[in-house]
Design an enzyme around this catalytic site. Structure first.
Site, PDB file in Angstrom:
ATOM      1  N   CYS A  50     -36.680-101.642  63.763  1.00 33.98           N
ATOM      2  CA  CYS A  50     -35.597-100.933  64.452  1.00 33.98           C
ATOM      3  C   CYS A  50     -35.488 -99.480  63.985  1.00 33.98           C
ATOM      4  CB  CYS A  50     -34.267-101.652  64.241  1.00 33.98           C
ATOM      5  SG  CYS A  50     -33.804-101.848  62.506  1.00 33.98           S
ATOM      6  N   SER A 105     -36.707 -95.862  53.120  1.00 33.25           N
ATOM      7  CA  SER A 105     -35.768 -96.612  53.962  1.00 33.25           C
ATOM      8  C   SER A 105     -34.427 -95.905  54.095  1.00 33.25           C
ATOM      9  CB  SER A 105     -35.537 -98.012  53.387  1.00 33.25           C
ATOM     10  OG  SER A 105     -36.724 -98.761  53.408  1.00 33.25           O
ATOM     11  N   GLY A 187     -18.038-110.907  62.178  1.00 28.53           N
ATOM     12  CA  GLY A 187     -18.781-109.722  62.598  1.00 28.53           C
ATOM     13  C   GLY A 187     -20.062-109.534  61.799  1.00 28.53           C
ATOM     14  N   GLU A 188     -20.669-108.376  61.981  1.00 29.02           N
ATOM     15  CA  GLU A 188     -21.963-108.086  61.355  1.00 29.02           C
ATOM     16  C   GLU A 188     -21.891-108.129  59.831  1.00 29.02           C
ATOM     17  OE1 GLU A 188     -25.139-104.372  61.248  1.00 29.02           O
ATOM     18  OE2 GLU A 188     -23.761-104.552  62.941  1.00 29.02           O
TER      19      GLU A 188
END
Length: 416
Positions: A50, A105, A187-188
């Site tokens: 992603c 990253s 949620g996430e």
């Protein structure tokens, strides 16, 4: 041939462009085969996540790799080129090692990228686009990433709220696997918390959410139990750890509810971690003797300290990557010498075979054997030393002392 890498990541391109250059998992094999067909070696690996899309090839033509990417995704050169980064030779090795070690990253030192690179390598092997060079490059890279994890603290400290919440629980409870956890929200962030808990051996999780269907979907993945927010008072006394993250404008857990639960627990301690903004748990809960309440601010200070620790570890990791990339390039250069050595040996053996055949023919015609052996030895010596003699003469005439010294060393003339 030389190593080439091109890529786009979260630092160079918007989400919109990253989506356009990403490769669908069900098409990655064919994409790798197509890319590999544009190289002379047939070697190519595509890493697509992603946050990044990167193409690694064993080819000398960087422009052709860029052209292939643009053509495959039907994108214009002007749209892609400003966002591309390009590497060749040792830069490719160093970049891949940095990426796999989490040094490039979005979250410094995150471990997930190594698994993603490994998966890309496996897919390339399945597609048949990996040969000696790429195999050695990626296998070495995985060893370096492991070395970075082992010899530095790059991944030891929590740098996400979810990870920090679970890390705090690990410090308080010696064995998380023996604890019962109540998660409030679905949620996430809570999903990430659940994943970290599962990775740490927690089997008993309850997920409370305003929408039960959302909680049930999450529970299916983690083997947890779904309840509504209204059911929390019934399950709270069983929880050793409570982690909450909802979008509720008002607190979900009040001091009275927690106090009642603690009495039912016979005052066994309870850890409560509130990572919601605004708060899900009333601040007064911290006044209860057996309740240990931490907020997102507490976690944030831990994260900031840990990020400083990771940056320090990253400096050591960069040195490891630099050293190991040098070692890999030494191997690459040794490969480049193999063809020259093979050609030199083949040429010498051809000279030998030709002269031996002549000597055998003369011997068959009644020539003197002793004379023929001496003649063979002299001719063979003259043929073999002709090229080195010419090189020594030319270097001397040019006054090229460096080349002269290298030739003398190669011919063993400087030995004591």
């Amino acid at each position: 041939m030389s190593l080439v890498a091109i890529g786009i990541n979260h630092k160079t391109a918007t989400v919109d462009l990253r989506e356009k250059v990403a490769f669908a998992p069900d098409k990655i094999h064919e994409a790798m085969k197509s890319l590999a067909s544009r190289t002379k070696t047939g070697e190519a690996v595509i890493v697509s996540t992603c946050n990044r899309t990167e193409l690694y090839c064993n080819t000398g033509d960087e422009a052709d790799v860029i052209s292939w990417l643009e053509s495959y995704h039907q994108l214009s050169h002007d749209d892609v080129l400003p966002c591309l980064y390009k590497y060749q030779g040792q830069q490719v090795v160093q970049h891949l090692m940095r990426v796999s070690s989490g040094l490039d990253s979005l979250i410094l030192g995150e471990p997930q990228i190594l698994g993603q690179v490994k998966q890309s390598f496996v897919k390339a092997k399945e597609a048949g686009t990996v040969a000696v060079t790429m195999d050695r490059l990626f296998q070495n890279t995985f060893s370096v990433a492991k070395k970075v994890r082992t010899e530095t603290e790059i991944g030891a400290a929590a740098v996400s709220v979810a990870f920090a919440a679970v890390s705090m629980a690990k410090h308080i409870f010696s064995a998380l696997s023996a604890t019962k956890v109540l998660l409030i929200g679905a949620g996430e962030t809570i999903e990430l918390v659940a994943r970290h808990l599962k990775d740490n051996g927690v089997d008993s999780m309850i997920v409370a959410n305003r929408t039960i269907s959302r909680a049930e979907a999450m529970c299916e993945e983690f083997g947890a139990t779904a309840i509504t927010l209204e059911q929390i008072p019934d399950f709270l006394p069983k929880a050793d750890i409570v982690i909450s993250s909802t979008a509720s404008p008002l607190p979900i857990l009040g001091k009275g509810m927690v106090e009642k639960a603690l009495k039912q627990r016979r005052h066994q301690p309870m850890l409560l971690v509130d990572i919601a903004v605004p708060r899900d748990i009333e601040a007064e809960v911290a006044d209860l003797d057996d309740a240990f309440l931490y907020t997102v601010d507490d976690l944030q200070s831990i994260i900031e300290q840990n990020m400083a620790s990771r940056r320090e570890a990253a400096e050591k990791a960069e040195l490891i990557v630099e050293e190991e990339s040098h070692h890999f390039m030494e191997w690459i250069r040794s490969l480049e010498s193999v063809d020259s050595i093979r050609e030199y040996r083949s040429q010498s053996m051809a000279i030998r075979d030709e002269l031996v055949e002549r000597a055998i023919n003369k011997l068959a015609q009644g020539g003197d054997s002793e004379q023929l052996i001496l003649e063979l030895a002299n001719k063979l010596t003259n043929k073999l030393i002709h090229a080195p003699t010419q090189a020594l003469t030319q270097a001397s005439r040019r006054g090229d002392l460096n080349s002269l010294g290298q030739l003398r060393a190669a011919l063993g003339l400087d030995k004591d």
